[in-house]
Design a protein around this motif. Sequence first.
Motif, PDB file in Angstrom:
ATOM      1  N   GLY A 142       0.830  -1.203   0.000  1.00  0.00           N
ATOM      2  CA  GLY A 142       0.000   0.000   0.000  1.00  0.00           C
ATOM      3  C   GLY A 142       0.863   1.251   0.000  1.00  0.00           C
ATOM      4  N   SER A 143       0.400   2.286   0.667  1.00  0.00           N
ATOM      5  CA  SER A 143       1.128   3.546   0.769  1.00  0.00           C
ATOM      6  C   SER A 143       0.626   4.317   1.975  1.00  0.00           C
ATOM      7  CB  SER A 143       0.911   4.393  -0.483  1.00  0.00           C
ATOM      8  OG  SER A 143       1.445   5.696  -0.297  1.00  0.00           O
ATOM      9  N   VAL A 144       1.540   5.026   2.614  1.00  0.00           N
ATOM     10  CA  VAL A 144       1.176   5.875   3.744  1.00  0.00           C
ATOM     11  C   VAL A 144       0.225   6.988   3.294  1.00  0.00           C
ATOM     12  CG1 VAL A 144       3.101   7.494   3.598  1.00  0.00           C
ATOM     13  CG2 VAL A 144       2.117   6.945   5.820  1.00  0.00           C
ATOM     14  N   ASN A 145       0.218   7.307   2.000  1.00  0.00           N
ATOM     15  CA  ASN A 145      -0.693   8.338   1.486  1.00  0.00           C
ATOM     16  C   ASN A 145      -2.153   7.959   1.687  1.00  0.00           C
ATOM     17  OD1 ASN A 145       0.856  10.542   0.482  1.00  0.00           O
ATOM     18  ND2 ASN A 145       1.648   9.150  -1.073  1.00  0.00           N
ATOM     19  N   THR A 146      -2.403   6.701   1.931  1.00  0.00           N
ATOM     20  CA  THR A 146      -3.755   6.248   2.227  1.00  0.00           C
ATOM     21  C   THR A 146      -4.328   7.019   3.400  1.00  0.00           C
ATOM     22  OG1 THR A 146      -3.294   4.054   1.406  1.00  0.00           O
ATOM     23  CG2 THR A 146      -5.057   4.241   3.005  1.00  0.00           C
ATOM     24  N   ARG A 147      -3.539   7.167   4.446  1.00  0.00           N
ATOM     25  CA  ARG A 147      -4.007   7.831   5.658  1.00  0.00           C
ATOM     26  C   ARG A 147      -3.587   9.290   5.731  1.00  0.00           C
ATOM     27  NH1 ARG A 147      -2.980   2.458   8.481  1.00  0.00           N
ATOM     28  NH2 ARG A 147      -5.083   1.667   8.733  1.00  0.00           N
ATOM     29  N   ALA A 148      -2.517   9.652   5.070  1.00  0.00           N
ATOM     30  CA  ALA A 148      -2.022  11.029   5.145  1.00  0.00           C
ATOM     31  C   ALA A 148      -2.688  11.921   4.109  1.00  0.00           C
ATOM     32  CB  ALA A 148      -0.505  11.055   4.946  1.00  0.00           C
ATOM     33  N   GLY A 149      -3.032  11.363   2.964  1.00  0.00           N
ATOM     34  CA  GLY A 149      -3.571  12.156   1.867  1.00  0.00           C
ATOM     35  C   GLY A 149      -2.473  12.993   1.234  1.00  0.00           C
TER      36      GLY A 149
ATOM     37  N   ASN B  55      -3.034  16.629  -5.296  1.00  0.00           N
ATOM     38  CA  ASN B  55      -2.618  16.271  -6.654  1.00  0.00           C
ATOM     39  C   ASN B  55      -2.337  14.785  -6.838  1.00  0.00           C
ATOM     40  OD1 ASN B  55      -2.714  18.982  -7.686  1.00  0.00           O
ATOM     41  ND2 ASN B  55      -0.838  19.361  -6.528  1.00  0.00           N
ATOM     42  N   LEU B  56      -2.610  13.985  -5.820  1.00  0.00           N
ATOM     43  CA  LEU B  56      -2.472  12.533  -5.945  1.00  0.00           C
ATOM     44  C   LEU B  56      -3.741  11.836  -5.460  1.00  0.00           C
ATOM     45  CD1 LEU B  56       1.199  11.848  -4.752  1.00  0.00           C
ATOM     46  CD2 LEU B  56       0.298  11.760  -7.078  1.00  0.00           C
ATOM     47  N   VAL B  57      -4.870  12.434  -5.780  1.00  0.00           N
ATOM     48  CA  VAL B  57      -6.149  11.922  -5.286  1.00  0.00           C
ATOM     49  C   VAL B  57      -6.411  10.511  -5.789  1.00  0.00           C
ATOM     50  CG1 VAL B  57      -8.653  12.265  -5.320  1.00  0.00           C
ATOM     51  CG2 VAL B  57      -7.127  14.216  -4.987  1.00  0.00           C
ATOM     52  N   ALA B  58      -6.212  10.244  -7.073  1.00  0.00           N
ATOM     53  CA  ALA B  58      -6.489   8.909  -7.618  1.00  0.00           C
ATOM     54  C   ALA B  58      -5.560   7.872  -6.997  1.00  0.00           C
ATOM     55  CB  ALA B  58      -6.361   8.909  -9.136  1.00  0.00           C
ATOM     56  N   TYR B  59      -4.285   8.194  -6.851  1.00  0.00           N
ATOM     57  CA  TYR B  59      -3.317   7.273  -6.252  1.00  0.00           C
ATOM     58  C   TYR B  59      -3.685   6.982  -4.799  1.00  0.00           C
ATOM     59  CZ  TYR B  59       1.093   5.534  -4.359  1.00  0.00           C
ATOM     60  OH  TYR B  59       2.041   4.786  -3.712  1.00  0.00           O
ATOM     61  N   SER B  60      -3.923   8.047  -4.031  1.00  0.00           N
ATOM     62  CA  SER B  60      -4.268   7.875  -2.622  1.00  0.00           C
ATOM     63  C   SER B  60      -5.563   7.091  -2.462  1.00  0.00           C
ATOM     64  CB  SER B  60      -4.387   9.232  -1.926  1.00  0.00           C
ATOM     65  OG  SER B  60      -3.129   9.879  -1.917  1.00  0.00           O
ATOM     66  N   THR B  61      -6.519   7.334  -3.331  1.00  0.00           N
ATOM     67  CA  THR B  61      -7.794   6.627  -3.291  1.00  0.00           C
ATOM     68  C   THR B  61      -7.607   5.152  -3.614  1.00  0.00           C
ATOM     69  OG1 THR B  61      -8.986   8.636  -3.893  1.00  0.00           O
ATOM     70  CG2 THR B  61     -10.115   6.538  -4.292  1.00  0.00           C
ATOM     71  N   ALA B  62      -6.804   4.867  -4.630  1.00  0.00           N
ATOM     72  CA  ALA B  62      -6.543   3.473  -4.995  1.00  0.00           C
ATOM     73  C   ALA B  62      -5.862   2.736  -3.852  1.00  0.00           C
ATOM     74  CB  ALA B  62      -5.686   3.406  -6.256  1.00  0.00           C
ATOM     75  N   LYS B  63      -4.859   3.361  -3.254  1.00  0.00           N
ATOM     76  CA  LYS B  63      -4.147   2.725  -2.149  1.00  0.00           C
ATOM     77  C   LYS B  63      -5.055   2.602  -0.927  1.00  0.00           C
ATOM     78  CE  LYS B  63      -0.200   1.885  -4.093  1.00  0.00           C
ATOM     79  NZ  LYS B  63       0.321   0.522  -4.245  1.00  0.00           N
ATOM     80  N   ALA B  64      -5.968   3.539  -0.741  1.00  0.00           N
ATOM     81  CA  ALA B  64      -6.933   3.435   0.359  1.00  0.00           C
ATOM     82  C   ALA B  64      -7.837   2.226   0.149  1.00  0.00           C
ATOM     83  CB  ALA B  64      -7.765   4.709   0.468  1.00  0.00           C
ATOM     84  N   GLY B  65      -8.101   1.908  -1.097  1.00  0.00           N
ATOM     85  CA  GLY B  65      -8.886   0.724  -1.400  1.00  0.00           C
ATOM     86  C   GLY B  65      -8.227  -0.545  -0.878  1.00  0.00           C
TER      87      GLY B  65
END
Length: 148
Positions: A32-39, A42-52
């Motif tokens: 996954g990615s820490v961006n899942t929880r941090a947000g 300009n990386l909304v699609a990436y963060s959303t995918a990793k949140a999935g």
Amino acid sequence: MLDVNLTAHHRTCHARTPGMIERRWGRIVNIGSVNTRAGRSNLVAYSTAKAGMLGLTPSLARELGPYGICVNTVMPGAIQVEAENALPARHRARPENQIKRQCVPRRGRPDDVVALVALVALVAFLVGPSASFITGQSVHVDGGWLLH
């Protein structure tokens, strides 16, 4: 972004699980990615995918647990890689700002994750028989960026 960072994981998991179910043993470790929880702007699609992945992992853990299959996610933080130099400037976080948010005051290096995966053996541990009671978890490797 969704196809590569979420749909492909989902399809791969479902393609590989019939054999695991038949053997009544298996391990799935998603990245996954820490961006899942941090947000990150300009990386909304990436963060959303990793949140999935945070929905996919515990859901698969519950679905597959009765068959002896454990499912976990490793979530790296900001790891400095050569590929980031090709990103447009607006997608690159300023390293100084990133470091200020972490407990470990330096950029993550590829060998921090590689060492964890290959040498320190987090993933090897998670896919082994000793991790038979660890499932549905997300393990952060982010220098203390997110504390929870």
